[in-house]
Design an enzyme around this catalytic site. Structure first.
Site, PDB file in Angstrom:
ATOM      1  N   LYS A 160      45.694  36.450  38.853  1.00  0.00           N
ATOM      2  CA  LYS A 160      46.501  35.844  37.809  1.00  0.00           C
ATOM      3  C   LYS A 160      47.970  36.098  38.095  1.00  0.00           C
ATOM      4  O   LYS A 160      48.252  37.003  38.876  1.00  0.00           O
ATOM      5  CB  LYS A 160      46.116  36.398  36.442  1.00  0.00           C
ATOM      6  CG  LYS A 160      46.351  37.898  36.314  1.00  0.00           C
ATOM      7  CD  LYS A 160      46.247  38.346  34.908  1.00  0.00           C
ATOM      8  CE  LYS A 160      47.522  38.055  34.156  1.00  0.00           C
ATOM      9  NZ  LYS A 160      48.004  39.194  33.377  1.00  0.00           N
ATOM     10  N   ASP A 189      39.505  37.285  36.767  1.00  0.00           N
ATOM     11  CA  ASP A 189      39.983  37.813  35.494  1.00  0.00           C
ATOM     12  C   ASP A 189      39.316  39.173  35.388  1.00  0.00           C
ATOM     13  O   ASP A 189      38.096  39.257  35.200  1.00  0.00           O
ATOM     14  CB  ASP A 189      39.541  36.904  34.343  1.00  0.00           C
ATOM     15  CG  ASP A 189      40.053  37.410  33.003  1.00  0.00           C
ATOM     16  OD1 ASP A 189      40.081  38.645  32.803  1.00  0.00           O
ATOM     17  OD2 ASP A 189      40.426  36.597  32.150  1.00  0.00           O
ATOM     18  N   HIS A 190      40.102  40.227  35.524  1.00  0.00           N
ATOM     19  CA  HIS A 190      39.449  41.536  35.670  1.00  0.00           C
ATOM     20  C   HIS A 190      38.657  41.951  34.426  1.00  0.00           C
ATOM     21  O   HIS A 190      37.781  42.800  34.496  1.00  0.00           O
ATOM     22  CB  HIS A 190      40.453  42.616  36.114  1.00  0.00           C
ATOM     23  CG  HIS A 190      41.329  43.143  35.016  1.00  0.00           C
ATOM     24  ND1 HIS A 190      42.443  42.500  34.581  1.00  0.00           N
ATOM     25  CD2 HIS A 190      41.230  44.277  34.269  1.00  0.00           C
ATOM     26  CE1 HIS A 190      43.012  43.205  33.613  1.00  0.00           C
ATOM     27  NE2 HIS A 190      42.296  44.291  33.396  1.00  0.00           N
ATOM     28  N   LYS A 194      34.559  44.191  33.625  1.00  0.00           N
ATOM     29  CA  LYS A 194      34.321  45.395  32.815  1.00  0.00           C
ATOM     30  C   LYS A 194      32.856  45.418  32.380  1.00  0.00           C
ATOM     31  O   LYS A 194      32.326  44.415  31.904  1.00  0.00           O
ATOM     32  CB  LYS A 194      35.245  45.392  31.583  1.00  0.00           C
ATOM     33  CG  LYS A 194      36.727  45.585  31.930  1.00  0.00           C
ATOM     34  CD  LYS A 194      37.574  45.603  30.657  1.00  0.00           C
ATOM     35  CE  LYS A 194      39.061  45.532  30.953  1.00  0.00           C
ATOM     36  NZ  LYS A 194      39.670  46.785  31.336  1.00  0.00           N
ATOM     37  N   HIS A 252      42.258  36.845  29.418  1.00  0.00           N
ATOM     38  CA  HIS A 252      41.324  37.867  28.931  1.00  0.00           C
ATOM     39  C   HIS A 252      40.750  37.550  27.547  1.00  0.00           C
ATOM     40  O   HIS A 252      39.552  37.666  27.312  1.00  0.00           O
ATOM     41  CB  HIS A 252      42.006  39.237  28.881  1.00  0.00           C
ATOM     42  CG  HIS A 252      42.756  39.594  30.127  1.00  0.00           C
ATOM     43  ND1 HIS A 252      42.297  39.286  31.379  1.00  0.00           N
ATOM     44  CD2 HIS A 252      43.932  40.243  30.323  1.00  0.00           C
ATOM     45  CE1 HIS A 252      43.158  39.728  32.293  1.00  0.00           C
ATOM     46  NE2 HIS A 252      44.157  40.312  31.667  1.00  0.00           N
TER      47      HIS A 252
END
Ligand code: BG6
Length: 518
Positions: A160, A189-190, A194, A252
């Site tokens: 991003k 998109d980190h 998760k 996010h």
């Protein structure tokens, strides 16, 4: 269960001297290596403008690792393992729009392919500022690196920000699609890496008891909070051009909305999951830019104390022009016009310099039809049974409901039942998000990456807001006035306007209670 280990490959990291590469990507790769999840034929080639030898690159990465590893990975780093891993790291100096440098890059890649069993598999990672995404990819294609020549594969991970509005995102997509196939492009998109974000789907669709009540018949409204206690720190230069809506909401938060609201996929594979996420994004009611204030609140932090630190106001931060109107806080009331969610508001908020760092999704259930058990708390119009998916930092799932307080009178109090990841699975089981995503990209699994239509739909809705704000500013400018941007003191939960956004529907923000406070 089959262990997922990466096939051999050469990973080329553009922007290798930058913070993301040193703090996140290389430590994540090292952690994968330590868990034996990388193949023996795995090699990294860092590429950036900074002049450096392989040895200096290895030293710099090693230094960053020593500094941050324990924080990020919950364990101290093993120096002997690091020394072995460091031997697989190489570095190439070069510009991002320099044809000769890319010819040299291609030659170096061919050399490494010959020296290591990479099997001609190449993973390119764009960890640079976005203004060089286009020249890098154009040159990769020019020197014949955009597609594998033999039996191997070539993939591209794009960091991003992916565009700064709908038009620029479309333009970048068009550019990339001329050079690569969509299956080769991994928009990262980190948040999707998760564990707790992945668990949203397992929780919803892997259990029989929650999904039947996950809809407008039982849910009153949904709240999603992504709060950070830090200010912008030294990232002012980047942040001021971006603001909270581009930095956090478009990516996010839209992903959290999509996962929370989506229908069950036909199967658990990349296309089915992403099809359902796209349907949610498409169902988000587009807002009329003229009405932006009815749906969205923006604000900027002033000086205060957040997370135990004294934080200067946004306008005093490094690299921020004193007249900046960039928002550091956004709250948005979304309406999702589909069968499941019609009439159920989704309130989302994010901000810098809030009281604590916490991300959570709160499902607020409808109240019972009659409230017999009057107590101070239960009497108010706002008490809901709720389910909190605490994404971070104390990963957990908490069910809040009413119970009778023991005693001779009928006092009702809200209590909670919780599942805490660290108690169930141990303290160090949650890996950094980048680990999972890098491994998936090597394995060719794009389920946790963003498809073209997802990014464009999210941008479409965000661009409506940006247009609305632009119109407001233009009107004021013509009248010789500046924007009266709401302020909030660092360390508070945002401006009063954000509370009003919910109060309008008789709702109020659910204040996160971290485990140490429970
Ligand atoms: C990044 C944003 O994408 O996410 C940062 O650019 C933000 O501004 C960060 O701080 C938050 O990520 P996390 O994983 O710490 O919640």
């Amino acid at each position: 269960m089959m262990r997922r280990t990466a096939p051999p490959n050469l990973m080329v990291v553009f922007g290798a001297s930058g913070d993301l590469a040193k703090r996140k990507l290389l430590p994540a790769l090292f952690h994968l290596y330590q868990q034996n999840l990388l193949h023996k034929g795995f090699t990294v080639l860092g590429y950036a403008r900074t002049e450096m030898t392989d040895e200096v690159f290895r030293e710099q990465v090693g230094e960053a690792l020593r500094e941050h590893y324990a924080d990020e990975h919950g364990e101290t780093y093993d120096d002997a393992a690091w020394q072995r891993f460091a031997e697989t790291l190489f570095y190439q100096t070069g510009g991002y729009d320099d044809h000769a440098a890319f010819d040299a890059l291609a030659a170096r890649i061919a050399e490494l392919d010959a020296a290591y069993p990479t099997q001609g598999n190449h993973l390119f990672y764009l960890a640079t500022p976005p203004n060089v995404f286009e020249p890098i990819t154009a040159l990769l294609a020019d020197v014949g690196l955009a597609h594998a020549s033999g039996a191997g594969w070539t993939r591209l991970i794009v960091e991003k920000p992916f565009g700064h509005d709908l038009e620029s995102a479309q333009q970048l997509n068009d550019h990339l699609r001329k050079l690569f196939d969509e299956e080769q492009i991994y928009r990262i998109d980190h948040y999707l890496g998760k564990e707790t974000v992945q668990n949203i789907l397992v929780f919803r669709f892997g259990n029989g008891i929650f999904e039947p009540i996950w809809n407008r018949n039982y849910v009153d409204h949904v709240q999603i909070t992504v709060a950070e206690s830090l200010g912008v720190g030294s990232r002012g230069g980047y942040y001021d051009k971006s603001g909270a809506i581009r930095d956090m909401v478009q990516n996010h938060m839209m992903q959290l909305v999509a996962l929370t609201a989506m229908e069950p996929p036909v199967t658990y594979d990349a296309e089915s999951v992403r099809n359902q996420k796209v349907n949610v994004l498409r169902s988000i009611r587009p807002l009329d830019p003229i009405e932006v204030n009815k749906w969205v609140v923006r604000a900027q932090y002033a000086a205060g104390v957040a997370g135990g630190e004294q934080i200067p106001g946004y306008l005093e931060a490094e690299g921020i022009p004193p007249t900046s109107t960039t928002e550091t806080y956004v709250a948005w009331k979304l309406e999702i016009d589909n069968w499941r969610w019609n009439g159920v508001p989704f309130y989302i908020r994010t901000g810098k310099a809030l009281p604590t760092k916490v991300t959570e999704v709160n499902i607020m259930f409808r109240r019972p039809p009659l409230m017999y058990f009057n107590s101070r708390e239960a009497r108010g119009p706002r008490v809901h049974n709720s389910l909190t998916l605490r994404i971070q930092p104390d990963e957990s799932i908490i069910l809040n409901f009413d119970a009778k307080r023991p005693g001779p009178q009928l006092d009702v109090e809200q209590v909670s039942m919780d599942f805490v990841y660290s108690s169930a699975f141990g303290d160090s089981t949650i890996s950094d998000a980048y680990e999972r995503l890098l491994l998936d990209a090597m394995l060719g699994d794009s389920t946790l990456f963003i498809r073209r239509d997802e990014t464009e739909l999210a941008w479409d809705r965000v661009t409506n807001v940006l247009e609305g704000w632009g119109i407001q500013e233009e009107i004021l400018r013509r009248r010789g006035k500046t924007l009266p941007l709401p302020q909030y003191a660092a360390g508070t939960w945002g401006p009063i306007e954000s509370d009003d956004l919910l109060a309008h529907n008789g709702h109020q923000w659910h204040e996160p209670v971290l485990s140490e406070e429970r």
